[in-house]
Scaffold this motif. Sequence first.
Motif, PDB file in Angstrom:
ATOM      1  N   ILE A   1       0.968  -1.051  -0.122  1.00  0.00           N
ATOM      2  CA  ILE A   1       0.069   0.036  -0.300  1.00  0.00           C
ATOM      3  C   ILE A   1       0.894   0.838   0.476  1.00  0.00           C
ATOM      4  CG2 ILE A   1      -1.245   1.251   1.092  1.00  0.00           C
ATOM      5  CD1 ILE A   1      -2.615  -1.323   2.393  1.00  0.00           C
ATOM      6  N   LEU A   2       1.972   1.444   0.402  1.00  0.00           N
ATOM      7  CA  LEU A   2       2.994   2.346   1.487  1.00  0.00           C
ATOM      8  C   LEU A   2       3.451   3.084  -0.084  1.00  0.00           C
ATOM      9  CD1 LEU A   2       3.768   2.305   4.658  1.00  0.00           C
ATOM     10  CD2 LEU A   2       1.845   3.969   3.453  1.00  0.00           C
ATOM     11  N   GLY A   3       3.926   1.280  -0.837  1.00  0.00           N
ATOM     12  CA  GLY A   3       5.390   1.516  -2.214  1.00  0.00           C
ATOM     13  C   GLY A   3       3.839   2.096  -3.579  1.00  0.00           C
ATOM     14  N   VAL A   4       2.810   1.452  -3.127  1.00  0.00           N
ATOM     15  CA  VAL A   4       2.086   2.157  -4.291  1.00  0.00           C
ATOM     16  C   VAL A   4       1.305   3.195  -3.970  1.00  0.00           C
ATOM     17  CG1 VAL A   4       1.279  -0.305  -5.755  1.00  0.00           C
ATOM     18  CG2 VAL A   4      -0.469   1.053  -3.331  1.00  0.00           C
ATOM     19  N   LEU A   5       1.533   4.124  -3.072  1.00  0.00           N
ATOM     20  CA  LEU A   5       0.956   5.502  -2.371  1.00  0.00           C
ATOM     21  C   LEU A   5       2.021   6.386  -3.129  1.00  0.00           C
ATOM     22  CD1 LEU A   5      -0.751   5.180   0.569  1.00  0.00           C
ATOM     23  CD2 LEU A   5      -1.773   5.536  -1.290  1.00  0.00           C
ATOM     24  N   LEU A   6       3.383   6.116  -3.141  1.00  0.00           N
ATOM     25  CA  LEU A   6       4.715   6.303  -3.088  1.00  0.00           C
ATOM     26  C   LEU A   6       4.900   6.760  -4.699  1.00  0.00           C
ATOM     27  CD1 LEU A   6       7.031   7.754  -2.509  1.00  0.00           C
ATOM     28  CD2 LEU A   6       8.501   5.570  -1.877  1.00  0.00           C
ATOM     29  N   GLY A   7       4.433   5.450  -5.365  1.00  0.00           N
ATOM     30  CA  GLY A   7       4.359   5.431  -6.902  1.00  0.00           C
ATOM     31  C   GLY A   7       3.768   6.533  -7.394  1.00  0.00           C
ATOM     32  N   GLU A   8       2.383   6.697  -6.572  1.00  0.00           N
ATOM     33  CA  GLU A   8       0.818   7.992  -7.514  1.00  0.00           C
ATOM     34  C   GLU A   8       1.388   9.228  -6.914  1.00  0.00           C
ATOM     35  OE1 GLU A   8      -2.198   9.660  -8.113  1.00  0.00           O
ATOM     36  OE2 GLU A   8      -0.970   7.869  -8.973  1.00  0.00           O
ATOM     37  N   VAL A   9       2.701   9.122  -5.627  1.00  0.00           N
ATOM     38  CA  VAL A   9       2.414  10.576  -5.571  1.00  0.00           C
ATOM     39  C   VAL A   9       3.954  11.192  -6.237  1.00  0.00           C
ATOM     40  CG1 VAL A   9       3.389  12.097  -3.920  1.00  0.00           C
ATOM     41  CG2 VAL A   9       1.805  10.646  -2.786  1.00  0.00           C
ATOM     42  N   LEU A  10       4.708  10.282  -6.770  1.00  0.00           N
ATOM     43  CA  LEU A  10       5.585  10.649  -7.513  1.00  0.00           C
ATOM     44  C   LEU A  10       4.764  10.751  -9.289  1.00  0.00           C
ATOM     45  CD1 LEU A  10       9.172   8.378  -6.601  1.00  0.00           C
ATOM     46  CD2 LEU A  10       8.646  10.682  -6.814  1.00  0.00           C
ATOM     47  N   GLN A  11       4.146   9.924  -9.350  1.00  0.00           N
ATOM     48  CA  GLN A  11       3.561   9.253 -11.119  1.00  0.00           C
ATOM     49  C   GLN A  11       2.316  11.162 -10.909  1.00  0.00           C
ATOM     50  OE1 GLN A  11       4.074   7.880 -13.534  1.00  0.00           O
ATOM     51  NE2 GLN A  11       2.289   9.546 -14.548  1.00  0.00           N
ATOM     52  N   SER A  12       2.097  11.372 -10.628  1.00  0.00           N
ATOM     53  CA  SER A  12       0.595  12.386 -10.008  1.00  0.00           C
ATOM     54  C   SER A  12       1.242  13.786 -10.200  1.00  0.00           C
ATOM     55  CB  SER A  12      -0.205  12.021  -9.026  1.00  0.00           C
ATOM     56  OG  SER A  12       0.236  12.608  -7.644  1.00  0.00           O
ATOM     57  N   SER A  13       2.592  13.719  -8.948  1.00  0.00           N
ATOM     58  CA  SER A  13       3.304  14.977  -9.773  1.00  0.00           C
ATOM     59  C   SER A  13       3.897  16.017 -11.121  1.00  0.00           C
ATOM     60  CB  SER A  13       4.530  14.995  -8.591  1.00  0.00           C
ATOM     61  OG  SER A  13       4.032  14.817  -7.032  1.00  0.00           O
ATOM     62  N   TRP A  14       4.078  14.371 -12.191  1.00  0.00           N
ATOM     63  CA  TRP A  14       4.559  14.808 -13.436  1.00  0.00           C
ATOM     64  C   TRP A  14       3.137  14.430 -14.067  1.00  0.00           C
ATOM     65  CZ3 TRP A  14       7.395  15.570 -17.168  1.00  0.00           C
ATOM     66  CH2 TRP A  14       7.062  15.352 -18.579  1.00  0.00           C
ATOM     67  N   THR A  15       2.685  14.025 -14.518  1.00  0.00           N
ATOM     68  CA  THR A  15       1.152  13.998 -14.451  1.00  0.00           C
ATOM     69  C   THR A  15       0.383  15.425 -14.574  1.00  0.00           C
ATOM     70  OG1 THR A  15       0.601  12.060 -14.022  1.00  0.00           O
ATOM     71  CG2 THR A  15      -0.964  13.350 -14.773  1.00  0.00           C
ATOM     72  N   ILE A  16       0.800  16.108 -13.503  1.00  0.00           N
ATOM     73  CA  ILE A  16       0.133  17.367 -13.311  1.00  0.00           C
ATOM     74  C   ILE A  16       0.317  18.715 -13.682  1.00  0.00           C
ATOM     75  CG2 ILE A  16      -0.266  19.336 -11.283  1.00  0.00           C
ATOM     76  CD1 ILE A  16      -0.501  17.362  -8.503  1.00  0.00           C
ATOM     77  N   LEU A  17       2.163  18.624 -13.868  1.00  0.00           N
ATOM     78  CA  LEU A  17       3.098  19.170 -14.170  1.00  0.00           C
ATOM     79  C   LEU A  17       2.670  19.139 -16.245  1.00  0.00           C
ATOM     80  CD1 LEU A  17       6.957  19.119 -12.573  1.00  0.00           C
ATOM     81  CD2 LEU A  17       5.238  20.549 -13.160  1.00  0.00           C
ATOM     82  N   ARG A  18       2.379  17.744 -16.610  1.00  0.00           N
ATOM     83  CA  ARG A  18       2.223  17.525 -17.914  1.00  0.00           C
ATOM     84  C   ARG A  18       0.962  18.394 -18.213  1.00  0.00           C
ATOM     85  NH1 ARG A  18      -0.164  13.641 -20.294  1.00  0.00           N
ATOM     86  NH2 ARG A  18      -0.298  12.060 -18.279  1.00  0.00           N
ATOM     87  N   LEU A  19       0.075  18.172 -17.319  1.00  0.00           N
ATOM     88  CA  LEU A  19      -1.888  18.705 -17.585  1.00  0.00           C
ATOM     89  C   LEU A  19      -1.224  20.639 -18.031  1.00  0.00           C
ATOM     90  CD1 LEU A  19      -3.650  16.204 -15.870  1.00  0.00           C
ATOM     91  CD2 LEU A  19      -3.527  16.496 -18.275  1.00  0.00           C
ATOM     92  N   THR A  20      -0.704  20.809 -16.543  1.00  0.00           N
ATOM     93  CA  THR A  20      -0.955  21.796 -16.555  1.00  0.00           C
ATOM     94  C   THR A  20      -0.084  22.782 -17.636  1.00  0.00           C
ATOM     95  OG1 THR A  20      -0.119  22.300 -13.734  1.00  0.00           O
ATOM     96  CG2 THR A  20       0.104  24.045 -15.222  1.00  0.00           C
ATOM     97  N   PHE A  21       0.790  22.690 -18.245  1.00  0.00           N
ATOM     98  CA  PHE A  21       1.410  23.003 -19.617  1.00  0.00           C
ATOM     99  C   PHE A  21       1.650  22.499 -20.902  1.00  0.00           C
ATOM    100  CE2 PHE A  21       4.230  23.847 -15.615  1.00  0.00           C
ATOM    101  CZ  PHE A  21       3.776  25.060 -15.830  1.00  0.00           C
ATOM    102  N   ASN A  22       0.237  21.800 -20.796  1.00  0.00           N
ATOM    103  CA  ASN A  22      -0.214  20.890 -22.326  1.00  0.00           C
ATOM    104  C   ASN A  22      -0.879  21.951 -22.807  1.00  0.00           C
ATOM    105  OD1 ASN A  22      -1.168  19.764 -23.835  1.00  0.00           O
ATOM    106  ND2 ASN A  22      -1.790  18.234 -22.683  1.00  0.00           N
ATOM    107  N   PRO A  23      -0.378  22.414 -24.508  1.00  0.00           N
ATOM    108  CA  PRO A  23      -1.309  23.564 -25.092  1.00  0.00           C
ATOM    109  C   PRO A  23      -2.692  23.053 -25.466  1.00  0.00           C
ATOM    110  CG  PRO A  23       0.959  22.593 -26.096  1.00  0.00           C
ATOM    111  CD  PRO A  23       0.789  22.100 -24.800  1.00  0.00           C
ATOM    112  N   ARG A  24      -2.676  21.959 -25.220  1.00  0.00           N
ATOM    113  CA  ARG A  24      -4.211  20.707 -25.418  1.00  0.00           C
ATOM    114  C   ARG A  24      -4.971  21.526 -24.592  1.00  0.00           C
ATOM    115  NH1 ARG A  24      -3.075  15.479 -28.421  1.00  0.00           N
ATOM    116  NH2 ARG A  24      -2.123  15.384 -26.547  1.00  0.00           N
ATOM    117  N   VAL A  25      -6.014  21.721 -24.841  1.00  0.00           N
ATOM    118  CA  VAL A  25      -7.214  21.764 -23.720  1.00  0.00           C
ATOM    119  C   VAL A  25      -7.630  20.212 -23.452  1.00  0.00           C
ATOM    120  CG1 VAL A  25      -9.786  22.263 -23.559  1.00  0.00           C
ATOM    121  CG2 VAL A  25      -8.168  23.626 -24.983  1.00  0.00           C
TER     122      VAL A  25
END
Length: 249
Positions: A184-208
């Motif tokens: 549980i803690l391992g996949v949560l750690l993975g999600e925190v790392l992955q979601s940080s990248w996803t948030i950055l990618r979605l934030t600066f995505n030029p497409r709507v």
Amino acid sequence: MQQFNSLLTSHIDLQLYILIGIAICYILAHQYRTNAILRFVDVCLNYIPVLTHEFGHILCNKISGGRAKDLVIVVSPTEREQTMQQGYAVTSSASRLSQIITTFGGYIMPPLMLYIGVLTIQHNYASLFVGAYILIFIYFLILTSRKVMPLIILIILAGLLYFIFQYHQDLLTSQLISIVIHYILGVLLGEVLQSSWTILRLTFNPRVTEWDGSALRDLTHLPVICFSALWIVINLYTLYTVWNGLTIT
């Protein structure tokens, strides 16, 4: 029951390298989820993070006076590809503020549960962390409109509990609980790392792109980056705290 409680509150030695290994597997499975095998691995590994994220929406919705109608985890890789959804929560909000709070809550729940998990286990209160997820799962089972997979998981858990009480395999049970907590803690750690990248990618995505950040932008008329920055700060603080907690003896 006293024996089980004693086992849950006993010391669990968290291994940082195991958590990092699970987190890496989580991220790789997500990045290469188009692979015929990894698409199913991705579903298995992110079941808990998706449940945690969507429950965050529902919890914040309840706190702000709203009402939860459904909570769904999409377990079919094909449906995930077609809908671009891993899961979703259906809620009704009492006000615009309630809607804002509900939308914001999804991304803060995984780092919060990661932080709570490490903190409680370090203080030998693993039962609080395990109990929290048991309650979340029971609530999910009652609320969801798709009950087949949760019922299968419930049957497996019931079988494990029967084995624990019937055969009194204390050492094996202790090892099993340690594995579950590391998972549980391992996949949560993975999600925190992955979601940080996803948030950055979605934030600066030029497409709507429709996501929680764009929904908050429409609700508040504030730039998406305001919410993205806050989510990432929460993630980074959690990672820093967890790292210090597990490396400082």
